[in-house]
Motif scaffolding. Structure first.
Motif, PDB file in Angstrom:
ATOM      1  N   ASP A   1       1.166  -0.813   0.021  1.00  5.98           N
ATOM      2  CA  ASP A   1       0.110  -0.244  -0.139  1.00  5.98           C
ATOM      3  C   ASP A   1       1.119   1.628  -0.135  1.00  5.98           C
ATOM      4  O   ASP A   1       1.976   1.356   0.366  1.00  5.98           O
ATOM      5  CB  ASP A   1      -0.981   0.298   1.315  1.00  5.98           C
ATOM      6  N   LEU A   2       0.416   2.041  -0.404  1.00  5.78           N
ATOM      7  CA  LEU A   2       1.407   3.662  -0.274  1.00  5.78           C
ATOM      8  C   LEU A   2       0.750   4.376   0.464  1.00  5.78           C
ATOM      9  O   LEU A   2      -0.312   4.669   0.909  1.00  5.78           O
ATOM     10  CB  LEU A   2       0.460   4.357  -1.994  1.00  5.78           C
TER      11      LEU A   2
ATOM     12  N   ALA B   1      -1.829  11.072  -4.560  1.00  5.05           N
ATOM     13  CA  ALA B   1      -3.259  10.696  -3.792  1.00  5.05           C
ATOM     14  C   ALA B   1      -4.056  10.501  -4.857  1.00  5.05           C
ATOM     15  O   ALA B   1      -4.618   8.894  -5.306  1.00  5.05           O
ATOM     16  CB  ALA B   1      -4.152  11.261  -2.846  1.00  5.05           C
TER      17      ALA B   1
ATOM     18  N   ALA C   1      -2.263   7.694  -7.506  1.00  9.44           N
ATOM     19  CA  ALA C   1      -2.903   6.519  -6.776  1.00  9.44           C
ATOM     20  C   ALA C   1      -3.919   5.833  -7.316  1.00  9.44           C
ATOM     21  O   ALA C   1      -4.193   4.532  -7.402  1.00  9.44           O
ATOM     22  CB  ALA C   1      -2.156   6.307  -5.265  1.00  9.44           C
TER      23      ALA C   1
ATOM     24  N   VAL D   1      -4.209   3.358  -0.966  1.00  9.83           N
ATOM     25  CA  VAL D   1      -3.704   4.380  -0.803  1.00  9.83           C
ATOM     26  C   VAL D   1      -4.106   5.281   0.036  1.00  9.83           C
ATOM     27  O   VAL D   1      -5.592   5.497   0.603  1.00  9.83           O
ATOM     28  CB  VAL D   1      -3.779   6.222  -1.754  1.00  9.83           C
TER      29      VAL D   1
ATOM     30  N   ARG E   1      -3.892   8.736   2.993  1.00 14.48           N
ATOM     31  CA  ARG E   1      -2.698  10.100   3.600  1.00 14.48           C
ATOM     32  C   ARG E   1      -2.684  10.155   5.209  1.00 14.48           C
ATOM     33  O   ARG E   1      -4.157  10.252   5.712  1.00 14.48           O
ATOM     34  CB  ARG E   1      -2.941  11.420   2.645  1.00 14.48           C
TER      35      ARG E   1
ATOM     36  N   SER F   1       6.275   2.319  -5.755  1.00 18.41           N
ATOM     37  CA  SER F   1       6.809   3.835  -4.959  1.00 18.41           C
ATOM     38  C   SER F   1       6.957   4.580  -6.175  1.00 18.41           C
ATOM     39  O   SER F   1       6.432   6.172  -6.265  1.00 18.41           O
ATOM     40  CB  SER F   1       7.605   4.477  -3.716  1.00 18.41           C
TER      41      SER F   1
END
Ligand code: ADE
Length: 228
Positions: free
Chosen positions: A87-88, A130, A133, A140, A142, A218
């Motif tokens: 996941d980011l 975001a 992504a 994603v 934040r 990434s």
């Protein structure tokens, strides 16, 4: 020009490889690759691991190259059950979890010279990252990214960090240092991290298995951002 910093070779090589005829300059033993990436002017560098290494490169990018945005790309250990491997995480803010003047009555992470704990990341950049992504179909989140000069690989370390930063999404070793330098220089920044491990007792096994692929996730996001 956008400055892009990664700590390890695997975190920057996919960017450097794609640069069109970069001009390479070595400063403080670090190679700075200046040129175009997806048509956009950038300077890319591998800073090495840890907060001091990252601060040296962030300050150099600001003073020598006049970057107007600093992006930190790489991997991190998850500190949230909602953030899984690959996941980011995109920073809304950063903090140094190992900065500790608490015997003097300060909060963990308090930066005495600046009078704050958390450094705010650039909202426009975070929003744009975001969106890209999500378009890539990657999970994603934040939020808060915390950094320290420690590889987090035990429940005990994890609990200690979470007791001071319950909302932290991930832990790594450079982002908050870049946030700190950017704050002092009034330069916008954004930290992009793909998850390589869960910063727990299995992190020492997970990291070598997943860090390379997470680095690529990434990198892909940074490329999409520049393209967009
Ligand atoms: N980078 C990737 N995984 C990490 C961890 N568990 N601790 C610190 N930095 C990391």
């Amino acid at each position: 020009m956008t400055g892009i910093i990664g700590a390890m070779e695997m975190e920057v090589q996919g960017l450097v490889e794609r640069m069109e005829e970069p001009c390479i300059e070595t400063i403080s033993g670090i190679k700075f690759y200046q040129g175009r990436l997806m048509g956009k002017p950038v300077v890319v560098a591998q800073c090495g691991v840890g907060k001091v290494a990252a601060a040296v490169v962030a300050q150099t990018m600001i003073l020598r190259y006049g970057v107007d945005l600093l992006v930190n790309t790489g991997v991190a250990g998850s500190l949230s059950k909602d953030v899984r491997i690959f996941d980011l995480v995109i920073s809304t803010e950063t903090a140094e979890h190992d900065m500790d003047t608490s015997p003097l009555g300060d909060e963990i992470g308090y930066i005495s010279g600046l009078g704050i704990v958390r450094m705010k990341a650039d909202e426009a950049a975070a929003e744009s990252f975001a969106r890209q992504a999500e378009a890539m179909g990657i999970n994603v989140r934040r939020g808060l990214v915390v950094s320290g000069d420690q590889f987090i690989a035990s429940e005990q370390q994890r609990i200690k960090i979470k007791s001071s930063f319950p909302d932290a999404l991930c832990a790594e070793m450079e982002g908050a240092s870049i946030g700190h330098v950017c704050y002092q220089n009034s330069v916008p920044f954004c930290i992009i991290r793909a998850i390589s491990d869960n910063a727990d007792g299995e992190a020492d096994m997970d990291f070598p298995s997943f860090a390379k692929k997470a680095s690529q996730v990434s990198t892909q996001l940074v490329l999409k951002y520049l393209e967009g």
